[in-house]
Motif scaffolding. Structure first.
Motif, PDB file in Angstrom:
ATOM      1  N   LYS A  67       7.112  15.848   0.796  1.00  0.00           N
ATOM      2  CA  LYS A  67       7.460  13.812   0.615  1.00  0.00           C
ATOM      3  C   LYS A  67       8.218  13.192   1.664  1.00  0.00           C
ATOM      4  O   LYS A  67       7.327  12.680   1.788  1.00  0.00           O
ATOM      5  N   THR A  71       4.855  10.871   3.895  1.00  0.00           N
ATOM      6  CA  THR A  71       5.100   9.685   3.854  1.00  0.00           C
ATOM      7  C   THR A  71       5.618   9.887   5.289  1.00  0.00           C
ATOM      8  O   THR A  71       4.270   7.812   5.678  1.00  0.00           O
ATOM      9  N   ASP A  75       2.137   6.698   6.495  1.00  0.00           N
ATOM     10  CA  ASP A  75       3.345   5.341   7.596  1.00  0.00           C
ATOM     11  C   ASP A  75       2.336   4.858   8.948  1.00  0.00           C
ATOM     12  O   ASP A  75       1.714   3.982   8.752  1.00  0.00           O
ATOM     13  N   GLU A  96       1.710   7.083  -2.541  1.00  0.00           N
ATOM     14  CA  GLU A  96       2.405   7.026  -1.095  1.00  0.00           C
ATOM     15  C   GLU A  96       0.710   6.053  -0.042  1.00  0.00           C
ATOM     16  O   GLU A  96       1.390   5.362  -0.032  1.00  0.00           O
TER      17      GLU A  96
END
Length: 306
Positions: A67, A71, A75, A96
């Motif tokens: 996870k 992310t 991002d 996400e």
């Protein structure tokens, strides 16, 4: 600089929007990107100005990431100025990705097309939208499947010849003005301006609607340009090519197109000559050249002393 809005892509391909981001972004290039290496962490040669397409392979890889790493990668991916992201096969993207695309104002779209099919369709569409184009004076007709671009001085008989070809069962694409586009594969495609589509001007008669007079089968929306037929007034002092050994060409948008020059004088059946020119072009495309065959026969006859 050419550009196309993400909204136009959404409407043309009937895409669904997953997030609530405004779809005002503009696409500036025709290339498409599947960001596999970037999702794996390699961003050195990332091209964010392209439409980003995520298929089963990319989403399966993202599902395997821890996870925190997921992310982090998404991002960074969404931090670039990306026009839009398209998820194929109707797959569900990670939450996400939905959140980060929303945060960075990147439209996240979805389609039921398979990845290969969608990339192929979108590539063809964008190539057409970004293709360089030029408007040329002339007439474009389809003769036996060959796109013949008829050019010449005003009043030489371009429209009349095209009309004669239509009466013989061939199809009109554009009269007077031809919009020519060059696609990445080096093909030229011509079409008519919207205002003059299906119309033709005949001196002494005026404007006629070819589709109305001869039916839907007498017109065509667009056609590749395979051969240029240049009409010029017959000049008795000029030596015209009577064998056709040397092929003449002309360049349009940096694409070389075969060309024939047809001298015009009263009583000459130009439509028939252009029909033969189109058929001869098709034969040459298959590797047969009548002029070379005749020259070879003549040389053999002379060698044999006959």
């Amino acid at each position: 600089m050419n550009s196309i809005s993400v909204e136009k892509i959404l409407e043309h391909f009937h895409l669904q929007q997953i997030n609530q981001t405004p779809i005002e972004n503009m696409i500036l290039v025709s290339d498409i990107k599947r960001p596999g290496l970037e999702l794996a962490g390699f961003f050195d040669y990332f091209t964010p100005d392209r439409v980003q397409v995520l298929g089963r392979t990319e989403l399966s890889f993202l599902q395997e990431l821890p996870k925190e790493l997921l992310t982090e990668r998404l991002d960074k991916f969404c931090s670039y100025d990306i026009p839009c992201i398209v998820v194929t096969r109707g797959l569900e993207p990670p939450q996400e990705l939905i959140d980060l695309s929303q945060k960075n104002q990147i439209p996240l779209l979805a389609t039921d097309y398979s990845t290969t099919s969608f990339v192929s369709r979108l590539t063809d569409y964008l190539e057409g939208e970004f293709a360089p184009e030029v408007t040329k004076h002339g007439v474009l007709v389809e003769v036996y499947g060959v796109g013949v671009f008829i050019k010449g001085d005003s009043g030489i008989g371009k429209s009349e010849s095209a009309l004669d070809l239509v009466k013989r069962g061939h199809r009109l694409v554009a009269d007077d003005a031809v919009i020519i586009r060059r696609f990445m594969r080096g093909a030229l495609v011509g079409r008519s301006p919207k205002i003059s589509k299906h119309y033709m001007e005949l001196r002494g008669l005026g404007i006629i609607n070819v589709r109305t007079l001869f039916g839907a089968g007498a017109v065509r929306e667009e056609q590749s340009i395979d051969l240029i037929a240049e009409l010029e007034k017959w000049d008795d002092t000029k030596n015209y090519d009577r064998l056709g050994i040397q092929d003449d060409t002309e360049e349009i948008l940096k694409v070389t197109v075969p060309k024939v020059t047809i001298p015009v004088r009263p009583g000459r059946n130009l439509a028939m000559v252009m029909e033969v020119a189109a058929m001869n072009y098709r034969l040459k495309s298959t590797g047969y050249n009548a002029a070379q065959e005749f020259t070879k026969r003549l040389e053999e006859t002379l060698r044999n002393g006959n």
